[in-house]
Structure formats: C-alpha cells, structure tokens
Scaffold this motif. Structure first.
Motif, mmCIF file in Angstrom:
data_model
loop_
_atom_site.group_PDB
_atom_site.id
_atom_site.type_symbol
_atom_site.label_atom_id
_atom_site.label_comp_id
_atom_site.label_asym_id
_atom_site.label_seq_id
_atom_site.Cartn_x
_atom_site.Cartn_y
_atom_site.Cartn_z
ATOM 1 N N LYS A 152 -16.301 -13.928 49.955
ATOM 2 C CA LYS A 152 -16.164 -14.285 48.594
ATOM 3 C C LYS A 152 -16.611 -15.685 48.148
ATOM 4 C CE LYS A 152 -12.275 -14.854 45.314
ATOM 5 N NZ LYS A 152 -10.859 -14.998 45.173
ATOM 6 N N ALA A 153 -16.278 -17.038 49.163
ATOM 7 C CA ALA A 153 -16.764 -18.146 48.621
ATOM 8 C C ALA A 153 -18.220 -18.121 48.782
ATOM 9 C CB ALA A 153 -16.430 -18.747 49.947
ATOM 10 N N VAL A 154 -19.128 -17.558 49.731
ATOM 11 C CA VAL A 154 -20.479 -17.630 49.496
ATOM 12 C C VAL A 154 -21.052 -16.842 48.411
ATOM 13 C CG1 VAL A 154 -22.503 -16.807 50.729
ATOM 14 C CG2 VAL A 154 -20.751 -17.445 51.965
ATOM 15 N N ASN A 155 -20.511 -15.884 47.984
ATOM 16 C CA ASN A 155 -20.967 -15.244 46.860
ATOM 17 C C ASN A 155 -20.822 -15.917 45.243
ATOM 18 O OD1 ASN A 155 -21.833 -13.047 48.157
ATOM 19 N ND2 ASN A 155 -19.793 -11.781 47.820
ATOM 20 N N THR A 156 -19.631 -16.503 45.338
ATOM 21 C CA THR A 156 -19.447 -17.333 44.249
ATOM 22 C C THR A 156 -19.892 -18.896 44.039
ATOM 23 O OG1 THR A 156 -17.068 -17.946 44.913
ATOM 24 C CG2 THR A 156 -17.074 -15.955 43.668
ATOM 25 N N CYS A 157 -20.018 -19.222 45.154
ATOM 26 C CA CYS A 157 -20.412 -20.778 45.301
ATOM 27 C C CYS A 157 -22.115 -20.963 45.626
ATOM 28 C CB CYS A 157 -19.712 -21.300 46.603
ATOM 29 S SG CYS A 157 -17.899 -21.586 46.281
ATOM 30 N N MET A 158 -22.646 -19.979 45.721
ATOM 31 C CA MET A 158 -24.202 -20.194 46.164
ATOM 32 C C MET A 158 -24.911 -20.357 44.945
ATOM 33 S SD MET A 158 -24.998 -20.517 49.198
ATOM 34 C CE MET A 158 -26.700 -20.438 49.036
ATOM 35 N N PRO A 159 -24.926 -19.637 43.751
ATOM 36 C CA PRO A 159 -25.513 -20.101 42.644
ATOM 37 C C PRO A 159 -25.145 -21.316 41.886
ATOM 38 C CG PRO A 159 -24.397 -17.740 42.425
ATOM 39 C CD PRO A 159 -24.032 -18.261 43.481
ATOM 40 N N HIS A 160 -23.896 -21.685 42.100
ATOM 41 C CA HIS A 160 -23.694 -23.284 41.717
ATOM 42 C C HIS A 160 -24.284 -24.244 42.543
ATOM 43 C CE1 HIS A 160 -20.970 -26.725 41.600
ATOM 44 N NE2 HIS A 160 -21.096 -26.581 40.417
ATOM 45 N N LEU A 161 -24.273 -24.055 44.012
ATOM 46 C CA LEU A 161 -24.744 -25.125 44.875
ATOM 47 C C LEU A 161 -26.262 -24.984 44.596
ATOM 48 C CD1 LEU A 161 -22.662 -24.619 48.327
ATOM 49 C CD2 LEU A 161 -23.223 -26.546 46.935
ATOM 50 N N ALA A 162 -26.715 -23.939 44.467
ATOM 51 C CA ALA A 162 -28.382 -23.774 44.231
ATOM 52 C C ALA A 162 -28.733 -24.547 42.972
ATOM 53 C CB ALA A 162 -28.782 -22.429 44.273
ATOM 54 N N SER A 163 -28.051 -24.431 41.797
ATOM 55 C CA SER A 163 -28.235 -25.128 40.731
ATOM 56 C C SER A 163 -28.018 -26.542 40.833
ATOM 57 C CB SER A 163 -27.344 -24.411 39.520
ATOM 58 O OG SER A 163 -27.263 -25.258 38.403
ATOM 59 N N LEU A 164 -26.867 -26.940 41.348
ATOM 60 C CA LEU A 164 -26.553 -28.487 41.671
ATOM 61 C C LEU A 164 -27.682 -29.121 42.375
ATOM 62 C CD1 LEU A 164 -24.465 -30.590 41.208
ATOM 63 C CD2 LEU A 164 -23.328 -29.717 43.358
ATOM 64 N N LEU A 165 -28.076 -28.386 43.477
ATOM 65 C CA LEU A 165 -28.869 -29.187 44.303
ATOM 66 C C LEU A 165 -30.336 -29.208 43.781
ATOM 67 C CD1 LEU A 165 -28.259 -27.746 47.782
ATOM 68 C CD2 LEU A 165 -27.650 -29.909 46.935
ATOM 69 N N ASN A 166 -30.806 -28.143 42.912
ATOM 70 C CA ASN A 166 -32.083 -28.103 42.164
ATOM 71 C C ASN A 166 -32.003 -29.381 41.336
ATOM 72 O OD1 ASN A 166 -34.723 -26.817 41.226
ATOM 73 N ND2 ASN A 166 -33.234 -26.593 39.171
ATOM 74 N N PHE A 167 -30.936 -29.199 40.491
ATOM 75 C CA PHE A 167 -30.851 -30.407 39.312
ATOM 76 C C PHE A 167 -30.926 -31.807 39.810
ATOM 77 C CE2 PHE A 167 -29.073 -32.430 35.597
ATOM 78 C CZ PHE A 167 -29.929 -32.119 34.704
ATOM 79 N N SER A 168 -30.215 -32.082 40.955
ATOM 80 C CA SER A 168 -30.002 -33.337 41.716
ATOM 81 C C SER A 168 -31.347 -33.690 42.193
ATOM 82 C CB SER A 168 -28.881 -33.103 42.421
ATOM 83 O OG SER A 168 -27.864 -32.794 42.198
ATOM 84 N N PHE A 169 -32.356 -32.576 42.708
ATOM 85 C CA PHE A 169 -33.343 -33.102 43.122
ATOM 86 C C PHE A 169 -34.403 -33.636 41.963
ATOM 87 C CE2 PHE A 169 -37.905 -31.409 43.917
ATOM 88 C CZ PHE A 169 -38.308 -32.466 44.887
ATOM 89 N N GLY A 170 -34.422 -32.660 40.981
ATOM 90 C CA GLY A 170 -35.377 -32.948 39.810
ATOM 91 C C GLY A 170 -34.819 -34.299 39.242
ATOM 92 N N CYS A 171 -33.893 -34.852 39.109
ATOM 93 C CA CYS A 171 -33.285 -35.910 38.134
ATOM 94 C C CYS A 171 -33.718 -36.987 39.254
ATOM 95 C CB CYS A 171 -31.749 -35.871 38.106
ATOM 96 S SG CYS A 171 -31.346 -34.860 36.710
ATOM 97 N N LEU A 172 -33.540 -36.999 40.625
ATOM 98 C CA LEU A 172 -33.660 -37.877 41.631
ATOM 99 C C LEU A 172 -35.302 -38.380 41.471
ATOM 100 C CD1 LEU A 172 -32.954 -39.806 43.809
ATOM 101 C CD2 LEU A 172 -33.641 -37.714 45.463
ATOM 102 N N PHE A 173 -36.041 -37.201 41.424
ATOM 103 C CA PHE A 173 -37.670 -37.385 41.355
ATOM 104 C C PHE A 173 -37.821 -38.101 40.009
ATOM 105 C CE2 PHE A 173 -41.952 -36.742 40.403
ATOM 106 C CZ PHE A 173 -42.683 -36.917 41.520
#
Length: 317
Positions: A234-255
């Motif tokens: 349940k944790a994986v299913n609900t958190c993976m989209p959020h984590l992917a979105s967060l990491l993707n956006f953080s990487f873009g803003c860092l660059f």
C-alpha cells in the motif's frame, strides 16, 4: 551598455537563442504539440476530479491544486517560447519579462509546497488511518491550498518588487526566458538587499517543504519496515508517484539554479536549453500522466467519463 532604470527599461534581449533556420518551424510545432498535450491532460484530470463526487477526497483535492499549478506554470512559459521561436529578434518587453519571472518562481514554490502537503497526507493515510478523516477535513485542505498559493504569491511579489527598483546597466539576458538572478546581475546599483532576501528566500523555499517531507517519509519508512506485506504494498503504491514527482522536480530545479549561477560552457548549448526548460515541461507532463495511470480511482473515473461520452454519441447518432 544600456544605462537605465528597470522601470524605464522597455525591453530585454534573450541571448541564448541560436539560429536554426527552417528547423525553427519544427521546433515550434513540437513545442506547440507539447503545450496542447499538457493543457489537455491537466484540464481532463481537473474536470474528472471536480465532476466525480467520489474523488472529492483530500488527496484528490490536493492533486487538483497540483494540476492547476501545472497549467499555471506551463502557461507562464510555453506561449512565450512559441513567440520567441518564430521571432528573428528575441526581445521581450520589460513588464512581460517581470510577469514571467513572477509566474515561474511562484509556480516553483507552489509546486514544492503542494508536494510537501501531499507527503503529509500520505503519512496520515498510511501511519494514522483512523485519525486521517478527522485531521484531513475538506475545510482544512481548502485552507491549506489557499495558504500555499497565497504564500507563494506574496513571497515572490516581494522578490519582484526588489528587482524592479534596481538601476540596470544592460538589457541582455543569456537565457531562453526571463530569470530573476540574471536581471539582478545587470544592476549597477546596490543589490545587497536583493542578495540577502534572495538567500533568505532560497532557504525558505527549500526548508518549508523539506521539513514536512522528511518527517513524513521517515515515519512512513518506519511503518513500512515494521509492517506487513500488505502495508508495504500500500505504501509503495501510494508513495511512488509522489516520490517520482518530487525527485524529478527537484532535479530540474537544481539544474536550473546551477545553470543560472555557474558557467556551463562545457555543456552543449542545445542541451543547456532543453535542461533549462526541463523543470516546467517534464513536470507538467509527468504529473497528470503518472497520477492518471497509477491511481485506480482516477483511472476508473476517466474510463467512465469516456464510456459515457461514447454512449451519448451513439444515442445522438
């Protein structure tokens, strides 16, 4: 060099564009199609959440705010890019440049804050399911969403006002769009207030969302490690989209932040342009597609909407 105050400055020149000849029409087409897809998928999911009463839950209300922010950020960038791609002279009026700075910077802050609230929502759903509906009421979620947007607007309105007051000694920005840091670098007046507030604003922009995100995922991780297989799934299913979105956006803003402040001559110009636009383009496209595919309720609501539309078309025919 152009010696003027920013209030009297009529335009800026964007120096990062390169002459690609007739390829610009292909670039224009690709950019226009991307923008239309972003608008279509975000509007679709906003409409699905608003129309379907079963989706009037805290998590989906937060997602709706996230999708609205994707429309806001992409609309602050794409129409501007489309005009510049077809232009022979890459000029932008000073008021429009400052408006774009405000839109993009407030978009970034709203995105991070919304993702932070969503992480706390996931923490409550996984770690405190019995208290979830008592804590995450519709009223509280609405208030949090309003405060998130208001905080971002006020924070970057102050940034913009501090920039507008500066005396500028140039008007060339080495970028494909307007950036506050580059405008401040053109100043020949004292920028100490801008630098102090900029540093303060950067720290706040990072810390305000980072603290609840770290707290939430620390708690979620402790529950996952000690919980059952079903809890972990349940944790994986609900958190993976959020984590992917967060990491993707953080990487873009860092660059984007590094590119604005450091010399990137070793990186090909084309790659620099693509990566500088990454934080808006991919995030605005990734979020609706990822959440639309991964969240069963949204996926089923979209299927139902399309099936109802097909039935109505058959009846009309």
């Amino acid at each position: 060099m152009l010696n003027s105050t920013s209030s009297a400055l009529t335009y800026f020149i964007l120096g990062a564009y390169v002459d690609v000849g007739r390829w610009r029409y292909l670039c224009f087409l690709v950019t226009a199609v991307l923008y239309l897809i972003i608008v279509a998928v975000n509007v679709l999911l906003i409409a699905v959440i608003c129309v379907n009463r079963s989706l009037h839950e805290p998590m989906f209300l937060l997602l709706c705010s996230l999708f609205v922010n994707e429309l806001y950020g992409s609309s602050g960038l794409f129409p501007f890019l489309l005009v510049q791609i077809l232009s022979d002279v890459h000029r932008v009026s000073a008021p429009l440049c400052f408006l774009q700075i405000f839109c993009l910077y407030s978009y970034v802050n709203t995105e991070f804050c919304t993702l932070a609230v969503m992480s706390y929502d996931r923490y409550l759903a996984i770690c405190c399911p019995l208290q979830y509906h008592a804590v995450m009421t519709h009223h509280k979620v609405a208030v949090v969403i309003i405060l998130t947007w208001l905080y971002s607007f006020v924070k970057f309105l102050i940034t913009l006002l501090l920039t507008v007051r500066l005396t500028l000694c140039g008007n060339v920005l080495n970028s494909t769009f307007c950036r506050n840091y580059l405008v401040v670098n053109l100043a020949c007046s004292d920028t100490s207030v801008n630098n102090v507030y900029g540093l303060f604003g950067t720290v706040i922009t990072v810390l305000v969302p980072l603290l609840p995100i770290l707290y939430s995922y620390t708690k979620i991780l402790s529950v996952v490690l000690s919980g059952s297989k079903r809890t972990r799934q349940k944790a994986v299913n609900t958190c993976m989209p959020h984590l992917a979105s967060l990491l993707n956006f953080s990487f873009g803003c860092l660059f984007e932040s590094l590119q604005s402040r450091f010399d990137m001559v070793s990186i090909p110009n084309g790659l620099q342009i693509v990566m500088s636009l990454y934080f808006v383009i991919l995030q605005s496209l990734l979020n609706p597609i990822m959440y639309g595919i991964n969240l069963t309720k949204i996926r089923n609501a979209c299927k139902q909407l399309f099936s109802n539309s097909l039935v109505d078309d058959k009846l009309l025919a």
